[in-house]
Design a protein around this motif. Structure first.
Motif, PDB file in Angstrom:
ATOM      1  N   GLY A  81       0.835  -1.213   0.000  1.00  0.00           N
ATOM      2  CA  GLY A  81       0.000   0.000   0.000  1.00  0.00           C
ATOM      3  C   GLY A  81       0.864   1.255   0.000  1.00  0.00           C
ATOM      4  N   PHE A  82       1.954   1.233   0.768  1.00  0.00           N
ATOM      5  CA  PHE A  82       2.866   2.374   0.803  1.00  0.00           C
ATOM      6  C   PHE A  82       3.545   2.535  -0.565  1.00  0.00           C
ATOM      7  N   LEU A  83       3.951   1.418  -1.166  1.00  0.00           N
ATOM      8  CA  LEU A  83       4.671   1.525  -2.446  1.00  0.00           C
ATOM      9  C   LEU A  83       3.746   2.003  -3.569  1.00  0.00           C
ATOM     10  N   GLU A  84       2.468   1.601  -3.496  1.00  0.00           N
ATOM     11  CA  GLU A  84       1.496   2.133  -4.477  1.00  0.00           C
ATOM     12  C   GLU A  84       1.372   3.642  -4.330  1.00  0.00           C
ATOM     13  N   ALA A  85       1.264   4.097  -3.064  1.00  0.00           N
ATOM     14  CA  ALA A  85       1.157   5.546  -2.814  1.00  0.00           C
ATOM     15  C   ALA A  85       2.418   6.242  -3.323  1.00  0.00           C
ATOM     16  N   LEU A  86       3.571   5.585  -3.152  1.00  0.00           N
ATOM     17  CA  LEU A  86       4.840   6.170  -3.602  1.00  0.00           C
ATOM     18  C   LEU A  86       4.842   6.330  -5.128  1.00  0.00           C
ATOM     19  N   GLN A  87       4.395   5.271  -5.819  1.00  0.00           N
ATOM     20  CA  GLN A  87       4.405   5.342  -7.288  1.00  0.00           C
ATOM     21  C   GLN A  87       3.451   6.429  -7.792  1.00  0.00           C
ATOM     22  N   THR A  88       2.263   6.503  -7.190  1.00  0.00           N
ATOM     23  CA  THR A  88       1.297   7.539  -7.578  1.00  0.00           C
ATOM     24  C   THR A  88       1.878   8.922  -7.297  1.00  0.00           C
ATOM     25  N   GLY A  89       2.510   9.057  -6.116  1.00  0.00           N
ATOM     26  CA  GLY A  89       3.091  10.342  -5.722  1.00  0.00           C
ATOM     27  C   GLY A  89       4.227  10.754  -6.652  1.00  0.00           C
ATOM     28  N   ALA A  90       5.052   9.789  -7.058  1.00  0.00           N
ATOM     29  CA  ALA A  90       6.185  10.096  -7.942  1.00  0.00           C
ATOM     30  C   ALA A  90       5.667  10.570  -9.296  1.00  0.00           C
ATOM     31  N   GLU A  91       4.647   9.899  -9.784  1.00  0.00           N
ATOM     32  CA  GLU A  91       4.055  10.267 -11.078  1.00  0.00           C
ATOM     33  C   GLU A  91       3.467  11.678 -11.017  1.00  0.00           C
ATOM     34  N   ALA A  92       2.735  11.943  -9.933  1.00  0.00           N
ATOM     35  CA  ALA A  92       2.106  13.266  -9.766  1.00  0.00           C
ATOM     36  C   ALA A  92       3.155  14.368  -9.716  1.00  0.00           C
ATOM     37  N   ARG A  93       4.358  14.035  -9.207  1.00  0.00           N
ATOM     38  CA  ARG A  93       5.426  15.038  -9.097  1.00  0.00           C
ATOM     39  C   ARG A  93       6.349  15.031 -10.308  1.00  0.00           C
ATOM     40  N   GLY A  94       6.067  14.179 -11.282  1.00  0.00           N
ATOM     41  CA  GLY A  94       6.901  14.115 -12.496  1.00  0.00           C
ATOM     42  C   GLY A  94       8.287  13.547 -12.234  1.00  0.00           C
ATOM     43  N   LEU A  95       8.379  12.655 -11.234  1.00  0.00           N
ATOM     44  CA  LEU A  95       9.691  12.067 -10.908  1.00  0.00           C
ATOM     45  C   LEU A  95       9.787  10.670 -11.526  1.00  0.00           C
ATOM     46  N   ALA A  96      10.718  10.526 -12.475  1.00  0.00           N
ATOM     47  CA  ALA A  96      10.821   9.253 -13.193  1.00  0.00           C
ATOM     48  C   ALA A  96      12.034   8.441 -12.747  1.00  0.00           C
ATOM     49  N   ASN A  97      12.721   8.905 -11.696  1.00  0.00           N
ATOM     50  CA  ASN A  97      13.975   8.237 -11.315  1.00  0.00           C
ATOM     51  C   ASN A  97      13.870   7.478  -9.988  1.00  0.00           C
ATOM     52  N   ILE A  98      12.641   7.037  -9.643  1.00  0.00           N
ATOM     53  CA  ILE A  98      12.487   6.221  -8.429  1.00  0.00           C
ATOM     54  C   ILE A  98      12.006   4.825  -8.826  1.00  0.00           C
ATOM     55  N   GLU A  99      12.747   3.856  -8.331  1.00  0.00           N
ATOM     56  CA  GLU A  99      12.372   2.456  -8.575  1.00  0.00           C
ATOM     57  C   GLU A  99      11.902   1.899  -7.227  1.00  0.00           C
ATOM     58  N   THR A 100      10.808   1.131  -7.219  1.00  0.00           N
ATOM     59  CA  THR A 100      10.351   0.574  -5.941  1.00  0.00           C
ATOM     60  C   THR A 100      10.610  -0.931  -5.892  1.00  0.00           C
ATOM     61  N   VAL A 101      10.923  -1.402  -4.708  1.00  0.00           N
ATOM     62  CA  VAL A 101      11.121  -2.840  -4.502  1.00  0.00           C
ATOM     63  C   VAL A 101      10.310  -3.246  -3.283  1.00  0.00           C
ATOM     64  N   GLU A 102       9.388  -4.196  -3.478  1.00  0.00           N
ATOM     65  CA  GLU A 102       8.586  -4.668  -2.352  1.00  0.00           C
ATOM     66  C   GLU A 102       9.277  -5.873  -1.724  1.00  0.00           C
ATOM     67  N   SER A 103       9.754  -5.675  -0.511  1.00  0.00           N
ATOM     68  CA  SER A 103      10.419  -6.788   0.176  1.00  0.00           C
ATOM     69  C   SER A 103      10.519  -6.500   1.664  1.00  0.00           C
ATOM     70  N   ASP A 104      10.424  -7.550   2.453  1.00  0.00           N
ATOM     71  CA  ASP A 104      10.815  -7.452   3.852  1.00  0.00           C
ATOM     72  C   ASP A 104      12.344  -7.345   3.837  1.00  0.00           C
ATOM     73  N   LEU A 105      12.894  -6.422   4.616  1.00  0.00           N
ATOM     74  CA  LEU A 105      14.354  -6.239   4.596  1.00  0.00           C
ATOM     75  C   LEU A 105      15.070  -7.506   5.054  1.00  0.00           C
ATOM     76  N   ALA A 106      14.368  -8.334   5.850  1.00  0.00           N
ATOM     77  CA  ALA A 106      14.980  -9.573   6.335  1.00  0.00           C
ATOM     78  C   ALA A 106      15.198 -10.574   5.199  1.00  0.00           C
ATOM     79  N   ASP A 107      14.348 -10.489   4.140  1.00  0.00           N
ATOM     80  CA  ASP A 107      14.462 -11.471   3.039  1.00  0.00           C
ATOM     81  C   ASP A 107      15.008 -10.832   1.770  1.00  0.00           C
ATOM     82  N   PHE A 108      15.365  -9.569   1.845  1.00  0.00           N
ATOM     83  CA  PHE A 108      15.727  -8.827   0.632  1.00  0.00           C
ATOM     84  C   PHE A 108      16.989  -9.418  -0.005  1.00  0.00           C
ATOM     85  N   ASP A 109      16.907  -9.578  -1.324  1.00  0.00           N
ATOM     86  CA  ASP A 109      18.065 -10.043  -2.071  1.00  0.00           C
ATOM     87  C   ASP A 109      18.882  -8.796  -2.436  1.00  0.00           C
ATOM     88  N   TRP A 110      19.726  -8.374  -1.505  1.00  0.00           N
ATOM     89  CA  TRP A 110      20.444  -7.099  -1.645  1.00  0.00           C
ATOM     90  C   TRP A 110      21.292  -7.111  -2.907  1.00  0.00           C
TER      91      TRP A 110
END
Ligand SMILES: C[S@@+](CC[C@H](N)C(=O)[O-])C[C@H]1O[C@@H](n2cnc3c(N)ncnc32)[C@H](O)[C@@H]1O
Length: 276
Positions: A81-110
């Protein structure tokens, strides 16, 4: 002891629309400190910066403007839900340089060696294995890469005066709830040792504390959370229902009294760099 449980992608504070709005208000108040920290740490245009526990992305938007079109922000969070809000917010602000990754930091494939900098704010207090997350950050950083965090150093430093015992019980309930889910309300003061164990070079340390009276902007920062939290803590079994009600009355009384004082819980900014 409570047998409180959370949904897989949730965290103790919640991830709904109210929380998204609260995090926006919170960032507006803390933005100045974030920008100052990024300057102190040496963040620059063109960098690739990872935001761990980015939430709905209010800091990520500013980071995206700072690094500019030649740079990149990688925003990692476990809450869709947070990442969806982030993507919508980035689009509304014309920011094309943010990539989102959905992961628990404990399982993240860094990813290995891709980041010039990694930023964390109010995230490491909620993760069960902060040392493990730091090891992942170490992997993600390029040689010479910068780590900058603004995290709680001691939640018990939070004060509202004139105080009452119910405030102390509320603070303990908050701390217990974070610890119950594996978090650490004092994580910032443990970071220097963890960073040194990774061989990182310590940079400046900056404590950030505000004092405010009712009606001032800073006063509104924790009050939005203080108004929601008692019910959530009572629901999860960390606070008595009677205390939740008593806390609400306490907060209301302090808000009406112009001589009340709030001292915000100490946030410690730590900066370190990975050896070249
Ligand atoms: C208090 S919010 C702070 C959000 C953002 N860093 C900011 O400063 O506005 C904490 C964030 O950490 C995320 N988080 C907590 N534990 C996490 C975990 N184990 N893995 C990934 N994200 C986590 C939550 O989903 C939430 O977005």
């Amino acid at each position: 002891m409570t047998d409180a449980q959370l949904e897989d992608d949730d965290y103790i504070i919640g991830t709904d629309a109210v929380e998204i709005a609260r995090l926006g208000q919170q960032h507006a108040i803390w933005r100045e400190s974030a920008l100052a920290g990024w300057r102190r740490a040496g963040l620059r245009p063109g960098m690739t910066v990872m935001d761990v526990g980015a939430g709905p992305g209010y800091a990520a938007f500013d980071l995206a403007r700072l690094v500019g079109p030649q740079g990149r922000v990688i925003a990692v969070d476990q809450a869709p839900g947070f990442l969806e809000a982030l993507q919508t917010g980035a689009e509304a602000r014309g920011l094309a340089n943010i990539e989102t990754v959905e992961s628990d930091l404990a399982d993240f494939d860094w990813p290995e060696g891709v980041c010039d900098a990694v930023w964390s704010r109010w995230c490491l207090s909620f993760v069960p294995n902060a040392a493990g997350v730091l090891a992942g950050i170490d992997r993600a950083l390029k040689p010479g890469g910068i780590f900058i965090a603004q995290e709680y150093a001691d939640y018990r430093t939070f004060r509202i005066e004139p105080c009452e015992p119910v405030f102390e019980r509320f603070i303990e309930a908050v701390r217990e709830s974070w610890m119950h889910f594996g978090g650490d309300p004092e994580i910032a003061r443990r970071l220097p040792v963890m960073m040194s164990n990774l061989g990182w070079q310590a940079g400046p340390m900056t404590p950030i504390v505000h004092a405010a009276r009712p009606g001032e902007w800073v006063w509104t920062w924790p009050t939005a959370w203080l108004e929601q939290a008692p019910d959530r803590l009572a629901e999860l079994g960390f606070l008595d229902r009677d205390d939740a009600e008593a806390f609400r009355l306490f907060l209301h009384a302090r808000q009406q009294d112009p001589v009340s004082l709030m001292v915000t819980p100490m946030v410690l900014e730590v900066v370190a760099s990975k050896p070249r």
